[in-house]
Design an enzyme around this catalytic site. Structure first.
Site, PDB file in Angstrom:
ATOM      1  N   ARG A 197      -1.157  59.466 -34.865  1.00 55.73           N
ATOM      2  CA  ARG A 197      -2.122  60.189 -34.044  1.00 55.73           C
ATOM      3  C   ARG A 197      -2.392  61.596 -34.568  1.00 55.73           C
ATOM      4  O   ARG A 197      -3.493  62.130 -34.387  1.00 55.73           O
ATOM      5  CB  ARG A 197      -1.616  60.249 -32.601  1.00 55.73           C
ATOM      6  CG  ARG A 197      -1.565  58.884 -31.925  1.00 55.73           C
ATOM      7  CD  ARG A 197      -1.104  58.995 -30.491  1.00 55.73           C
ATOM      8  NE  ARG A 197      -1.109  57.705 -29.818  1.00 55.73           N
ATOM      9  CZ  ARG A 197      -0.818  57.526 -28.535  1.00 55.73           C
ATOM     10  NH1 ARG A 197      -0.496  58.582 -27.791  1.00 55.73           N
ATOM     11  NH2 ARG A 197      -0.838  56.340 -27.994  1.00 55.73           N
ATOM     12  N   ASP A 205      -5.647  65.595 -15.064  1.00 54.49           N
ATOM     13  CA  ASP A 205      -4.896  65.095 -16.206  1.00 54.49           C
ATOM     14  C   ASP A 205      -4.518  66.297 -17.063  1.00 54.49           C
ATOM     15  O   ASP A 205      -5.130  67.360 -16.964  1.00 54.49           O
ATOM     16  CB  ASP A 205      -5.732  64.104 -17.022  1.00 54.49           C
ATOM     17  CG  ASP A 205      -4.862  63.170 -17.859  1.00 54.49           C
ATOM     18  OD1 ASP A 205      -4.642  62.024 -17.426  1.00 54.49           O
ATOM     19  OD2 ASP A 205      -4.397  63.600 -18.926  1.00 54.49           O
TER      20      ASP A 205
END
Length: 294
Positions: free
Chosen positions: A51, A163
């Protein structure tokens, strides 16, 4: 003489030797664990490296080793911190995921909440998706509640999605999704609440209708923060399939902080894989992974 085997082509983008040092991975894992609550054991190292390679390219760095140097030896951590969080957090979400919770909300929880506030004319129900990811859960809630409002016409609602990842919050605000993601949305709701892209040659996309988008807002929140800057009269909080990434002590702290934002009689809904986590808090369990505040 047997012909020699052809030589393998040299790959310029090979990642075989492109790794974070064990020390830098541990530093990243420790920071994420302390600040975000998500545990990154050594088995997650390859996932994290995969990632982070996008960030390596974005910064114009040659490899992950240079990225580690940038973070910890060149004072790059402060500027990179939001991108680091976006890269390592898992944001799995779907429309109508664990659909029985939405059935329960419409058939039992909302009617009970309205009954508790029968003295009010069209009470405003506040719903909070506390790990909203890209917004699929938020807009699922909006569809279910909008249908219920059309039937009953005796309440209003507002939805908050929070979030820690800024990138997924941006997608939630845009409310644009690949068309294949909406397969779980019932056809009638697709017709009422989704707009389809008509641009030729572009991957099919849908967007949530503005009537629903106006009833939703998004904000950034780290569940590990000591306090949450939101209302304390929330009717329903969804926190599903997130606590499994936290250790037991952090799980209980997060739940206690969230429960403090529920009005009496309000509900906390966890993921089915987390149904036993909520039993550590003094609340009445009314369904699998669903708890009511006294």
């Amino acid at each position: 003489m047997a012909p020699s085997a052809p030589q393998a082509a040299i790959r310029l983008d090979s990642t075989d030797d492109d790794h974070l040092s064990l020390r830098d991975f541990k530093r990243i894992a420790d920071l994420i664990g302390e600040e975000v609550g998500i545990k990154l054991p050594p088995t997650k190292r390859l996932m994290v490296e995969g990632r982070l390679r996008k960030r390596v390219r974005a910064l114009g760095l040659p490899n992950l080793e240079a990225y580690g140097t940038y973070l910890f030896q060149q004072d790059g951590l402060a500027a990179e911190w939001p991108f680091l969080i976006n890269a390592v957090t898992t944001n799995k979400t779907d429309f109508f995921r664990e659909p029985e919770h939405f059935d329960l909300l419409a058939e039992r929880l909302v009617p009970d909440l309205i009954e508790l506030r029968r003295a009010e004319r069209k009470p405003l129900l506040k719903i909070w998706s506390a790990a909203s990811s890209t917004g699929a859960e938020v807009y699922t809630l909006a569809m279910v509640l909008a249908d219920l409002v059309a039937q009953r016409q005796d309440f209003r609602f507002a939805i908050l999605g929070t979030d820690i990842s800024t990138s997924v919050l941006e997608q939630g605000v845009r409310a644009v999704y690949p068309a294949e993601l909406i397969a779980p949305v019932p056809p009638a709701k697709q017709q009422r609440y989704l707009m389809h892209s008509r641009k030729p040659g572009i991957r099919p996309e849908v967007r949530i209708v503005p009537e629903l988008r106006r009833l939703v807002r998004f904000a950034r929140l780290n569940l590990m923060d000591a306090t949450y800057p939101f209302d304390r009269d929330v009717d329903v909080i969804f926190l599903r399939n997130v606590l499994i990434y936290f250790d037991k002590a952090d799980q209980e702290k997060v739940i206690l902080r969230l429960v403090d934002h529920l009005r009496p009689g309000g509900y906390l809904i966890l993921g089915h894989s987390e149904s036993m986590i909520g039993t550590a808090v003094t609340m009445r369990q009314v369904a699998p992974a669903v708890f009511q505040k006294a």
